[in-house]
Design a protein around this motif. Structure first.
Motif, PDB file in Angstrom:
ATOM      1  N   VAL A 263       0.861  -1.183   0.000  1.00  0.00           N
ATOM      2  CA  VAL A 263       0.000   0.000   0.000  1.00  0.00           C
ATOM      3  C   VAL A 263       0.898   1.233   0.000  1.00  0.00           C
ATOM      4  N   PHE A 264       0.666   2.111  -0.981  1.00  0.00           N
ATOM      5  CA  PHE A 264       1.495   3.307  -1.110  1.00  0.00           C
ATOM      6  C   PHE A 264       0.653   4.561  -0.928  1.00  0.00           C
ATOM      7  N   ASP A 265       1.192   5.511  -0.213  1.00  0.00           N
ATOM      8  CA  ASP A 265       0.517   6.778   0.054  1.00  0.00           C
ATOM      9  C   ASP A 265       1.478   7.910  -0.295  1.00  0.00           C
ATOM     10  N   GLU A 266       1.404   8.358  -1.555  1.00  0.00           N
ATOM     11  CA  GLU A 266       2.339   9.371  -2.065  1.00  0.00           C
ATOM     12  C   GLU A 266       3.787   8.937  -1.799  1.00  0.00           C
ATOM     13  N   THR A 267       4.056   7.693  -2.147  1.00  0.00           N
ATOM     14  CA  THR A 267       5.381   7.103  -1.955  1.00  0.00           C
ATOM     15  C   THR A 267       6.170   7.212  -3.249  1.00  0.00           C
ATOM     16  N   THR A 268       7.392   7.721  -3.176  1.00  0.00           N
ATOM     17  CA  THR A 268       8.211   7.828  -4.382  1.00  0.00           C
ATOM     18  C   THR A 268       8.742   6.443  -4.757  1.00  0.00           C
ATOM     19  N   LEU A 269       9.090   6.295  -6.035  1.00  0.00           N
ATOM     20  CA  LEU A 269       9.686   5.036  -6.464  1.00  0.00           C
ATOM     21  C   LEU A 269      11.007   4.772  -5.743  1.00  0.00           C
ATOM     22  N   GLU A 270      11.710   5.830  -5.395  1.00  0.00           N
ATOM     23  CA  GLU A 270      12.967   5.685  -4.660  1.00  0.00           C
ATOM     24  C   GLU A 270      12.706   5.069  -3.280  1.00  0.00           C
ATOM     25  N   GLU A 271      11.630   5.523  -2.613  1.00  0.00           N
ATOM     26  CA  GLU A 271      11.262   4.939  -1.325  1.00  0.00           C
ATOM     27  C   GLU A 271      10.788   3.503  -1.499  1.00  0.00           C
ATOM     28  N   MET A 272      10.061   3.234  -2.586  1.00  0.00           N
ATOM     29  CA  MET A 272       9.630   1.874  -2.870  1.00  0.00           C
ATOM     30  C   MET A 272      10.840   0.963  -3.053  1.00  0.00           C
ATOM     31  N   ALA A 273      11.903   1.499  -3.674  1.00  0.00           N
ATOM     32  CA  ALA A 273      13.120   0.713  -3.901  1.00  0.00           C
ATOM     33  C   ALA A 273      13.734   0.265  -2.575  1.00  0.00           C
ATOM     34  N   TYR A 274      13.724   1.153  -1.581  1.00  0.00           N
ATOM     35  CA  TYR A 274      14.237   0.794  -0.263  1.00  0.00           C
ATOM     36  C   TYR A 274      13.413  -0.349   0.330  1.00  0.00           C
ATOM     37  N   GLN A 275      12.083  -0.279   0.183  1.00  0.00           N
ATOM     38  CA  GLN A 275      11.216  -1.322   0.719  1.00  0.00           C
ATOM     39  C   GLN A 275      11.502  -2.670   0.059  1.00  0.00           C
ATOM     40  N   LEU A 276      11.649  -2.663  -1.257  1.00  0.00           N
ATOM     41  CA  LEU A 276      11.910  -3.908  -1.971  1.00  0.00           C
ATOM     42  C   LEU A 276      13.280  -4.476  -1.608  1.00  0.00           C
ATOM     43  N   ASN A 277      14.222  -3.595  -1.342  1.00  0.00           N
ATOM     44  CA  ASN A 277      15.544  -4.069  -0.919  1.00  0.00           C
ATOM     45  C   ASN A 277      15.469  -4.712   0.455  1.00  0.00           C
ATOM     46  N   GLU A 278      14.723  -4.091   1.372  1.00  0.00           N
ATOM     47  CA  GLU A 278      14.615  -4.600   2.739  1.00  0.00           C
ATOM     48  C   GLU A 278      13.841  -5.911   2.801  1.00  0.00           C
ATOM     49  N   THR A 279      12.755  -6.019   2.032  1.00  0.00           N
ATOM     50  CA  THR A 279      11.874  -7.179   2.172  1.00  0.00           C
ATOM     51  C   THR A 279      12.152  -8.317   1.191  1.00  0.00           C
ATOM     52  N   GLN A 289      16.713  10.432 -12.298  1.00  0.00           N
ATOM     53  CA  GLN A 289      16.159  10.840 -11.009  1.00  0.00           C
ATOM     54  C   GLN A 289      14.692  11.228 -11.133  1.00  0.00           C
ATOM     55  N   THR A 290      14.311  11.663 -12.328  1.00  0.00           N
ATOM     56  CA  THR A 290      12.901  12.012 -12.568  1.00  0.00           C
ATOM     57  C   THR A 290      12.011  10.800 -12.327  1.00  0.00           C
ATOM     58  N   ILE A 291      12.445   9.645 -12.837  1.00  0.00           N
ATOM     59  CA  ILE A 291      11.681   8.412 -12.605  1.00  0.00           C
ATOM     60  C   ILE A 291      11.691   8.053 -11.125  1.00  0.00           C
ATOM     61  N   ALA A 292      12.835   8.188 -10.473  1.00  0.00           N
ATOM     62  CA  ALA A 292      12.951   7.860  -9.048  1.00  0.00           C
ATOM     63  C   ALA A 292      12.010   8.700  -8.193  1.00  0.00           C
ATOM     64  N   ASN A 293      11.718   9.928  -8.672  1.00  0.00           N
ATOM     65  CA  ASN A 293      10.859  10.835  -7.908  1.00  0.00           C
ATOM     66  C   ASN A 293       9.368  10.649  -8.201  1.00  0.00           C
ATOM     67  N   ARG A 294       9.020   9.784  -9.155  1.00  0.00           N
ATOM     68  CA  ARG A 294       7.607   9.523  -9.451  1.00  0.00           C
ATOM     69  C   ARG A 294       6.932   8.934  -8.218  1.00  0.00           C
ATOM     70  N   GLN A 295       5.651   9.295  -8.007  1.00  0.00           N
ATOM     71  CA  GLN A 295       4.960   8.863  -6.795  1.00  0.00           C
ATOM     72  C   GLN A 295       3.896   7.809  -7.082  1.00  0.00           C
ATOM     73  N   LEU A 296       3.692   6.964  -6.069  1.00  0.00           N
ATOM     74  CA  LEU A 296       2.697   5.907  -6.151  1.00  0.00           C
ATOM     75  C   LEU A 296       1.584   6.148  -5.140  1.00  0.00           C
ATOM     76  N   MET A 297       0.360   5.840  -5.544  1.00  0.00           N
ATOM     77  CA  MET A 297      -0.801   5.912  -4.658  1.00  0.00           C
ATOM     78  C   MET A 297      -1.630   4.645  -4.867  1.00  0.00           C
ATOM     79  N   GLY A 298      -2.080   4.023  -3.795  1.00  0.00           N
ATOM     80  CA  GLY A 298      -2.980   2.897  -3.921  1.00  0.00           C
ATOM     81  C   GLY A 298      -2.371   1.589  -3.470  1.00  0.00           C
ATOM     82  N   SER A 299      -3.092   0.505  -3.745  1.00  0.00           N
ATOM     83  CA  SER A 299      -2.714  -0.828  -3.296  1.00  0.00           C
ATOM     84  C   SER A 299      -2.337  -1.688  -4.497  1.00  0.00           C
TER      85      SER A 299
END
Length: 332
Positions: A263-279, A289-299
């Motif tokens: 579930v993402f709440d205005e989460t950047t792809l860069e932050e998502m990358a950290y989650q995928l690395n951890e889990t 960096q433009t792509i890294a700054n794109r945001q995700l919303m939803g499940s």
């Protein structure tokens, strides 16, 4: 017929009085988890009754000088001071000396940690549920660790240490004993009996209260602060940023990882990358960096991690490639 291992044999083992056959029997006996717990209880009892002895410093020092003198006999030189002898011996044997100390210290810390704590762990992509001795349950997300005191948990206090993501269902005790969750990310959750989800990760931490009441202790800059949370409160903690608190009508969605859902709440792809690395242990990179700054919303959910990555790419109109644990997002 398996040999019977008694407390007396184990105490002899701690005192280095057991035979090679007895040591082998003890090793086989320890393969049973219940015996392992009993072993640690007897170890604590034995250590209480056999406090550390006073070292014979004079004898030990004399042995050290004898060892130095034996080495010095190869190339005799007159040593006029204790400092000179020690300095020369330490210089000639620094490598071996440092290696012995490093191994000894490493084993000491490892054994202390194993003796003092029970560790519940999950690997990359694994989700497991564990029941604690007080009746509380905890569900750990992938690549998470919960350490619980082996000796006094539920007796004098209920204190655990979390690294990763977890959902707690804390049992309320008659004596109203608090349940405290410590993290390495400079915050602590204090509860009586409640359901909540929390994350303690380097890229950012979060506490979501489903029901009950918790008290959050955290650091802001160098100041210690506290916050009483109410059901539906969502607190986000990131290094070098002020604490953020929001409200949600559906706190259960923040533990959607239990169902392999993100579930993402205005989460950047860069932050998502950290989650995928951890889990999942994935190394995610971006062509800009433009792509890294794109945001995700939803499940988002996929039966596999590849389906999940593809769904992210489709939503953001990107291309994604994966080779082993390396993932790369690019524009079309």
């Amino acid at each position: 017929m398996k040999p019977t291992i008694s407390k007396r044999i184990i105490f002899d083992h701690f005192a280095n009085k057991t035979s090679p056959l007895q040591k082998t029997a003890i090793e086989n006996w320890l393969t049973d988890k219940e015996n392992e717990e009993l072993y640690y209880q007897w170890l604590e009892e034995w250590e209480r009754n056999h406090l550390q002895y006073d070292a014979q410093n004079d004898v030990a020092l004399e042995r050290l000088f004898s060892m130095i003198d034996r080495d010095e006999a190869i190339t005799p030189e007159v040593q006029t001071s204790l400092r000179g002898k020690l300095a020369r011996w330490a210089k000639n044997h620094a490598g071996k000396f440092a290696a012995v100390i490093a191994v000894a210290l490493g084993l000491a810390w490892y054994n202390l940690d194993t003796i003092n704590y029970i560790s519940y762990k999950t690997g990359y992509g694994e989700i497991e549920t564990f029941e604690l001795r007080d009746g509380s349950t905890v569900k750990l997300n992938a690549n998470s660790v919960l350490k619980v005191s082996r000796w006094n948990f539920g007796k004098t206090k209920r204190e655990v240490f979390l690294k990763g993501d977890a959902s707690f269902d804390v049992e309320h005790l008659e004596n109203h004993q608090k349940f405290i969750v410590n993290t390495p990310e400079n915050f602590t959750v204090e509860v009586l009996g409640t359901k909540f989800t929390m994350s303690a990760r380097k890229f950012g931490s979060k506490v979501v209260l489903t029901n009950g009441k918790v008290k959050l202790h955290y650091l802001e800059a160098t100041d210690e602060k506290a916050l009483i949370m109410k059901p539906g409160d969502v607190v986000k903690l990131k290094k070098d940023r002020p604490m953020e608190i929001t409200r949600t009508e559906a706190p259960e969605t923040y533990s959607e990882w239990e169902n392999k859902r993100f579930v993402f709440d205005e989460t950047t792809l860069e932050e998502m990358a950290y989650q995928l690395n951890e889990t999942y242990g994935l190394e995610v990179t971006f062509s800009s960096q433009t792509i890294a700054n794109r945001q995700l919303m939803g499940s988002f959910k996929g039966r596999t991690i590849d389906e999940f990555l593809q769904s992210i790419a489709e939503v953001l109109d990107l291309s994604v490639s994966r080779e082993n644990n390396k993932v790369h997002f690019t524009d079309h």
